[in-house]
Design an enzyme around this catalytic site. Structure first.
Site, mmCIF file in Angstrom:
data_model
loop_
_atom_site.group_PDB
_atom_site.id
_atom_site.type_symbol
_atom_site.label_atom_id
_atom_site.label_comp_id
_atom_site.label_asym_id
_atom_site.label_seq_id
_atom_site.Cartn_x
_atom_site.Cartn_y
_atom_site.Cartn_z
ATOM 1 N N ASN A 67 0.814 -1.218 0.000
ATOM 2 C CA ASN A 67 0.000 0.000 0.000
ATOM 3 C C ASN A 67 0.850 1.272 0.000
ATOM 4 O O ASN A 67 0.302 2.372 -0.027
ATOM 5 C CB ASN A 67 -0.925 0.009 1.224
ATOM 6 C CG ASN A 67 -1.979 -1.074 1.126
ATOM 7 O OD1 ASN A 67 -2.624 -1.228 0.098
ATOM 8 N ND2 ASN A 67 -2.164 -1.831 2.190
ATOM 9 N N HIS A 68 2.167 1.150 0.048
ATOM 10 C CA HIS A 68 3.056 2.305 0.028
ATOM 11 C C HIS A 68 3.598 2.480 -1.394
ATOM 12 O O HIS A 68 4.356 1.648 -1.872
ATOM 13 C CB HIS A 68 4.206 2.127 1.013
ATOM 14 C CG HIS A 68 3.750 1.893 2.423
ATOM 15 N ND1 HIS A 68 3.524 2.928 3.300
ATOM 16 C CD2 HIS A 68 3.474 0.763 3.111
ATOM 17 C CE1 HIS A 68 3.132 2.446 4.477
ATOM 18 N NE2 HIS A 68 3.096 1.124 4.380
ATOM 19 N N HIS A 69 3.221 3.575 -2.048
ATOM 20 C CA HIS A 69 3.575 3.768 -3.455
ATOM 21 C C HIS A 69 4.682 4.801 -3.600
ATOM 22 O O HIS A 69 4.482 5.987 -3.324
ATOM 23 C CB HIS A 69 2.344 4.211 -4.258
ATOM 24 C CG HIS A 69 1.415 3.095 -4.588
ATOM 25 N ND1 HIS A 69 1.393 2.472 -5.813
ATOM 26 C CD2 HIS A 69 0.479 2.463 -3.836
ATOM 27 C CE1 HIS A 69 0.475 1.522 -5.820
ATOM 28 N NE2 HIS A 69 -0.091 1.490 -4.620
#
Length: 218
Positions: free
Chosen positions: A93-95
């Site tokens: 979920n960390h872009h």
């Protein structure tokens, strides 16, 4: 006693006896040696994988968001030492390409991206405090040195180490590895394996191959 509790460093837990998450597939006789971490396999070694009892009671991202959740697939006769971390989907979920890597709650359902299944093939040995990143495959018979960080696939019968892990050496010659990949001793019936432990616990691949041709191969 809790089935995940370790009483001594010499104790192991067979994964088939302790795994409950439907997204974790485990083979025969694969074990976890987790005494020094005081964590269960599913709540310490495996991290951020939805599907354990508590996460299933909280939400269902497959039904609610349509996510395709990565699986953890472990073959037969895999050895997993204490301190190993198998990192699954939570960090997806960390872009880095977005302005912020912060996972805002209202964007979570849009931010998830599967990395692909993490696969530890049969007869691999994962050393103490190694970390396996999402979506990699560790080949059969591979050895991951203690403290290593696995960021890419590991070839069969290869020793890797370091951060990020790099190949140290092949365990055997290419010809011997080809024979072992044909033999696939870890898929034999248990009684056939027990009859050949003196060969398996030696360096004589040729003798094991002769046994395979004589006793196993149709």
């Amino acid at each position: 006693m809790n089935k995940n509790e370790f009483k001594h460093w010499s104790e192991i837990k067979y994964l088939k006896d302790i795994v409950t998450n439907p997204l974790i597939e485990v083979g025969d006789y694969s074990y976890y040696s987790g005494y020094y971490d005081n964590y269960s396999f599913e709540d310490g070694c495996v991290r951020y994988l939805w599907g354990d009892e508590k996460s299933r009671s909280l939400f269902n991202p497959i039904e609610e968001f349509g996510w395709q959740i990565d699986r953890l697939i472990i073959g037969n006769y895999v050895c997993i030492a204490g301190g190993v971390v198998i990192l699954m989907g939570g960090n997806n979920n960390h872009h880095s390409e977005w302005i912020t890597v912060y996972p805002f709650v209202d964007q979570i359902k849009h931010s998830f991206e599967p990395k692909g299944d993490t696969i530890i093939e049969s007869d691999a040995w994962i050393g103490m405090n190694a970390m396996i990143m999402p979506g990699v495959t560790i080949g059969e018979g591979a050895i991951v040195a203690a403290g290593s960080v696995i960021t890419k696939d590991v070839a069969p019968y290869t020793i890797v180490g370091g951060n990020p892990a790099k190949e140290v050496k092949k365990r055997f010659s290419e010809e011997e590895i080809a024979k072992l990949k044909e033999i696939r001793w870890f898929d034999w019936k248990r009684e056939s394996i027990e009859a050949a432990t003196h060969l398996l616990s030696s360096s004589s691949i040729d003798e094991l191959y002769e046994y395979y041709l004589r006793e196993i191969k149709d």
